[in-house]
Design a protein around this motif. Sequence first.
Motif, PDB file in Angstrom:
ATOM      1  N   LEU A 143      45.251  24.935  31.823  1.00 62.98           N
ATOM      2  CA  LEU A 143      46.239  23.871  31.640  1.00 62.98           C
ATOM      3  C   LEU A 143      47.176  24.190  30.471  1.00 62.98           C
ATOM      4  CD1 LEU A 143      44.217  20.568  32.215  1.00 62.98           C
ATOM      5  CD2 LEU A 143      45.829  21.708  33.751  1.00 62.98           C
ATOM      6  N   ALA A 144      46.626  24.761  29.401  1.00 64.34           N
ATOM      7  CA  ALA A 144      47.463  25.141  28.261  1.00 64.34           C
ATOM      8  C   ALA A 144      48.489  26.197  28.661  1.00 64.34           C
ATOM      9  CB  ALA A 144      46.591  25.641  27.109  1.00 64.34           C
TER      10      ALA A 144
ATOM     11  N   GLY B  54      37.599  26.976  30.174  1.00 70.93           N
ATOM     12  CA  GLY B  54      38.411  27.817  31.041  1.00 70.93           C
ATOM     13  C   GLY B  54      39.505  27.016  31.717  1.00 70.93           C
ATOM     14  N   PHE B  55      39.147  25.817  32.202  1.00 71.36           N
ATOM     15  CA  PHE B  55      40.139  24.947  32.841  1.00 71.36           C
ATOM     16  C   PHE B  55      41.166  24.458  31.825  1.00 71.36           C
ATOM     17  CE2 PHE B  55      41.485  20.670  34.240  1.00 71.36           C
ATOM     18  CZ  PHE B  55      42.169  21.042  35.388  1.00 71.36           C
TER      19      PHE B  55
ATOM     20  N   LEU C 181      37.831  34.071  25.431  1.00 74.47           N
ATOM     21  CA  LEU C 181      37.908  32.963  26.372  1.00 74.47           C
ATOM     22  C   LEU C 181      36.672  32.907  27.266  1.00 74.47           C
ATOM     23  CD1 LEU C 181      39.664  30.621  27.172  1.00 74.47           C
ATOM     24  CD2 LEU C 181      40.981  32.138  28.620  1.00 74.47           C
ATOM     25  N   MET C 182      36.151  34.056  27.638  1.00 76.41           N
ATOM     26  CA  MET C 182      34.910  34.080  28.417  1.00 76.41           C
ATOM     27  C   MET C 182      33.748  33.546  27.590  1.00 76.41           C
ATOM     28  SD  MET C 182      34.865  37.628  30.494  1.00 76.41           S
ATOM     29  CE  MET C 182      35.883  37.957  31.885  1.00 76.41           C
TER      30      MET C 182
ATOM     31  N   VAL D 216      48.142  33.794  37.174  1.00 78.81           N
ATOM     32  CA  VAL D 216      48.057  35.239  36.929  1.00 78.81           C
ATOM     33  C   VAL D 216      47.976  35.503  35.418  1.00 78.81           C
ATOM     34  CG1 VAL D 216      49.289  37.434  37.138  1.00 78.81           C
ATOM     35  CG2 VAL D 216      49.222  35.850  39.077  1.00 78.81           C
ATOM     36  N   MET D 217      48.818  34.818  34.649  1.00 75.49           N
ATOM     37  CA  MET D 217      48.792  35.022  33.189  1.00 75.49           C
ATOM     38  C   MET D 217      47.469  34.549  32.594  1.00 75.49           C
ATOM     39  SD  MET D 217      52.650  34.318  31.850  1.00 75.49           S
ATOM     40  CE  MET D 217      52.789  32.658  32.469  1.00 75.49           C
ATOM     41  N   TRP D 218      46.937  33.412  33.100  1.00 77.78           N
ATOM     42  CA  TRP D 218      45.657  32.925  32.608  1.00 77.78           C
ATOM     43  C   TRP D 218      44.559  33.939  32.927  1.00 77.78           C
ATOM     44  CZ3 TRP D 218      41.282  31.839  35.521  1.00 77.78           C
ATOM     45  CH2 TRP D 218      40.213  31.295  34.802  1.00 77.78           C
ATOM     46  N   PHE D 219      44.592  34.518  34.135  1.00 76.58           N
ATOM     47  CA  PHE D 219      43.582  35.494  34.509  1.00 76.58           C
ATOM     48  C   PHE D 219      43.646  36.716  33.595  1.00 76.58           C
ATOM     49  CE2 PHE D 219      42.096  39.165  36.927  1.00 76.58           C
ATOM     50  CZ  PHE D 219      40.797  38.750  37.201  1.00 76.58           C
ATOM     51  N   LEU D 220      44.850  37.163  33.259  1.00 77.46           N
ATOM     52  CA  LEU D 220      44.983  38.305  32.340  1.00 77.46           C
ATOM     53  C   LEU D 220      44.370  37.982  30.981  1.00 77.46           C
ATOM     54  CD1 LEU D 220      48.589  39.526  33.173  1.00 77.46           C
ATOM     55  CD2 LEU D 220      46.431  40.665  33.735  1.00 77.46           C
ATOM     56  N   GLU D 221      44.563  36.751  30.514  1.00 81.13           N
ATOM     57  CA  GLU D 221      43.961  36.366  29.235  1.00 81.13           C
ATOM     58  C   GLU D 221      42.455  36.233  29.367  1.00 81.13           C
ATOM     59  OE1 GLU D 221      44.331  34.173  25.229  1.00 81.13           O
ATOM     60  OE2 GLU D 221      46.035  34.208  26.556  1.00 81.13           O
TER      61      GLU D 221
END
Length: 110
Positions: A34-35, A29-30, A18-19, A70-75
């Motif tokens: 949203l996903a 990233g945005f 993702l990075m 939080v979940m998006w940040f973990l991914e």
Amino acid sequence: MMNNEQLTEQEVEGLTWLMQAALQNPWYGFYSFLAVVVLTLVVFNLGFARELPVLKKVIVYMMLLVGSFVMWFLEFAFGAPIMAVLVISGIILGLYRFRLHRHRKEKEIA
């Protein structure tokens, strides 16, 4: 923030998928956030939602939004397969709800 030109190829390979995608296009990233939000809402509504008063519903959805971040940040930061798990959870809960609907419909007919 560093540009693509400032990172070596080895440093880019060390980033999560993702990075790497966000390096190519920052909007990815945005879009992935949203996903995660949409998938979280789908899983919540398929498996856990109850009829609530409006204010409680607003609070629950705001907390879902915070949890989605939080979940998006973990991914994003660690490469955890959050979106894949949410898709699989959505499919399983969708199948469960479909079978439950069919079972109740057959029970009404009989």
